[in-house]
Design an enzyme around this catalytic site. Structure first.
Site, PDB file in Angstrom:
ATOM      1  N   LYS A  13     -92.760 -20.252  17.795  1.00 35.16           N
ATOM      2  CA  LYS A  13     -93.732 -21.334  17.959  1.00 35.16           C
ATOM      3  C   LYS A  13     -93.385 -22.203  19.172  1.00 35.16           C
ATOM      4  CE  LYS A  13     -92.922 -23.128  13.825  1.00 35.16           C
ATOM      5  NZ  LYS A  13     -91.858 -22.269  13.283  1.00 35.16           N
ATOM      6  N   ARG A  87     -96.014 -28.997   7.595  1.00 38.43           N
ATOM      7  CA  ARG A  87     -95.218 -28.041   6.842  1.00 38.43           C
ATOM      8  C   ARG A  87     -95.473 -28.149   5.343  1.00 38.43           C
ATOM      9  NH1 ARG A  87     -90.861 -27.676  11.026  1.00 38.43           N
ATOM     10  NH2 ARG A  87     -89.458 -25.977  10.509  1.00 38.43           N
ATOM     11  N   ARG A 126     -79.959 -17.307  19.064  1.00 40.89           N
ATOM     12  CA  ARG A 126     -80.726 -18.265  19.871  1.00 40.89           C
ATOM     13  C   ARG A 126     -79.847 -19.354  20.478  1.00 40.89           C
ATOM     14  NH1 ARG A 126     -85.963 -21.123  17.193  1.00 40.89           N
ATOM     15  NH2 ARG A 126     -84.536 -22.124  15.731  1.00 40.89           N
ATOM     16  N   ARG A 160     -78.300 -24.641  17.889  1.00 40.30           N
ATOM     17  CA  ARG A 160     -78.677 -25.602  16.871  1.00 40.30           C
ATOM     18  C   ARG A 160     -77.754 -25.506  15.660  1.00 40.30           C
ATOM     19  NH1 ARG A 160     -85.109 -25.216  16.047  1.00 40.30           N
ATOM     20  NH2 ARG A 160     -84.409 -25.631  13.934  1.00 40.30           N
ATOM     21  N   ARG A 171     -84.087 -22.450   4.946  1.00 44.80           N
ATOM     22  CA  ARG A 171     -85.294 -22.763   5.728  1.00 44.80           C
ATOM     23  C   ARG A 171     -86.410 -21.783   5.383  1.00 44.80           C
ATOM     24  NH1 ARG A 171     -82.477 -22.599  11.322  1.00 44.80           N
ATOM     25  NH2 ARG A 171     -84.468 -23.015  12.308  1.00 44.80           N
TER      26      ARG A 171
HETATM   27  P1  AMP Z   1     -87.786 -26.859  13.529  1.00 49.01           P
HETATM   28  O1  AMP Z   1     -87.202 -27.248  14.850  1.00 49.01           O
HETATM   29  O2  AMP Z   1     -89.272 -26.962  13.502  1.00 49.01           O
HETATM   30  O3  AMP Z   1     -87.264 -25.536  13.043  1.00 49.01           O
HETATM   31  O4  AMP Z   1     -87.275 -27.953  12.472  1.00 49.01           O
HETATM   32  C1  AMP Z   1     -85.893 -28.145  12.208  1.00 49.01           C
HETATM   33  C2  AMP Z   1     -85.720 -28.924  10.913  1.00 49.01           C
HETATM   34  O5  AMP Z   1     -86.322 -30.224  11.044  1.00 49.01           O
HETATM   35  C3  AMP Z   1     -86.380 -28.328   9.684  1.00 49.01           C
HETATM   36  O6  AMP Z   1     -85.573 -27.329   9.064  1.00 49.01           O
HETATM   37  C4  AMP Z   1     -86.553 -29.557   8.800  1.00 49.01           C
HETATM   38  O7  AMP Z   1     -85.320 -29.979   8.242  1.00 49.01           O
HETATM   39  C5  AMP Z   1     -86.939 -30.622   9.824  1.00 49.01           C
HETATM   40  N1  AMP Z   1     -88.418 -30.638  10.060  1.00 49.01           N
HETATM   41  C6  AMP Z   1     -89.079 -30.342  11.220  1.00 49.01           C
HETATM   42  N2  AMP Z   1     -90.398 -30.495  11.082  1.00 49.01           N
HETATM   43  C7  AMP Z   1     -90.598 -30.890   9.801  1.00 49.01           C
HETATM   44  C8  AMP Z   1     -91.772 -31.184   9.029  1.00 49.01           C
HETATM   45  N3  AMP Z   1     -93.012 -31.102   9.557  1.00 49.01           N
HETATM   46  N4  AMP Z   1     -91.589 -31.562   7.733  1.00 49.01           N
HETATM   47  C9  AMP Z   1     -90.368 -31.661   7.190  1.00 49.01           C
HETATM   48  N5  AMP Z   1     -89.222 -31.375   7.845  1.00 49.01           N
HETATM   49  C10 AMP Z   1     -89.325 -31.000   9.150  1.00 49.01           C
END
Ligand code: AMP
Length: 214
Positions: A13, A87, A126, A160, A171
């Site tokens: 994404k 989400r 990554r 990360r 996740r």
């Molecule tokens: P991402 O970079 O999108 O993979 O997000 C990393 C982490 O941030 C996720 O595993 C969640 O802990 C938190 N996170 C990101 N976006 C959201 C969201 N829309 N709702 C809840 N937690 C989020």
């Protein structure tokens, strides 16, 4: 034009959102990036969410909806690419209300489909440029041999904290339990298009382009 990129962690994404920014002048709104920025700047909210993120769980709807609301007022953009948001169904409803308040709508929801084995491979390989956020993969898109980011020339790269197998398992569970119901939700609203997220970055970008130009 406002669009959502929907898909599990590692579906690509962020990579596709950055491309759409470059090609169409749209703005990427990644709640994951916003939360990581809050963590590294040491804000109260950042401290509160750090452990939740490292465990691979979702942070509260209230926090992420607040983050998106703050950013939706940006002017001079050709539209928003929501990356990693919504989400949950509550977040989807909040987004609809926020867009309506601005007199805007959601034009497309693109589900990027990638099977779980490929996700694990992608995520554990990554790394990200610490300066510009360009994403690399040890196997499919390695950091250039001169050690410099191809996009900005920086020599600093990070992995990360949540890109490990244990966090990823959580996740994925969160994705299937709380986020995947959005697929049915947007499908029922006639807004969902699926693309195969497993191909080369250019091929996936071409599929997304087709959807947006249709
Ligand atoms: P991402 O970079 O999108 O993979 O997000 C990393 C982490 O941030 C996720 O595993 C969640 O802990 C938190 N996170 C990101 N976006 C959201 C969201 N829309 N709702 C809840 N937690 C989020």
């Amino acid at each position: 034009m406002n669009i959502i990129l929907l898909g599990p962690p590692g579906a690509g994404k962020g990579t596709q959102a950055r491309r759409l920014e470059e090609e169409r002048g749209m703005s990427q709104l990644s709640t994951g990036d916003m939360l990581r920025a809050a963590r590294s700047s040491g804000t109260e909210m950042g401290k509160r969410v750090a452990e939740v993120m490292d465990r691979g769980e979702l942070v509260t709807d209230e926090i992420v909806i607040g983050l998106i609301e703050e950013r939706l007022d940006a002017d001079g953009t050709a539209g928003f690419i929501f990356d990693g948001f919504p989400r949950t169904l509550a977040q989807a409803d909040a987004l609809a209300a926020l867009l309506e308040k601005k007199g805007e709508s959601l034009d497309a929801v693109i589900e990027m489909q990638v099977d779980d084995d490929a996700l694990i491979q992608r995520i554990t390989a990554r790394s990200t440029c610490a300066n510009c956020g360009e994403v690399y993969n040890d196997q499919t898109k390695p950091i250039p041999e001169d050690g410099k980011c191809a996009n900005c020339g920086s020599t600093e790269f990070t992995r990360r904290a949540d890109d490990n197998e244990e966090s990823l398992k959580q996740r994925l569970l969160e994705y299937y339990k709380k986020t995947s119901p959005l697929i049915g939700y947007y499908h029922a609203k006639g807004q969902l298009t699926r693309v195969d997220g497993l191909g080369e970055i250019d091929a996936v970008a071409a599929e997304i382009k087709k959807v947006l130009d249709a």
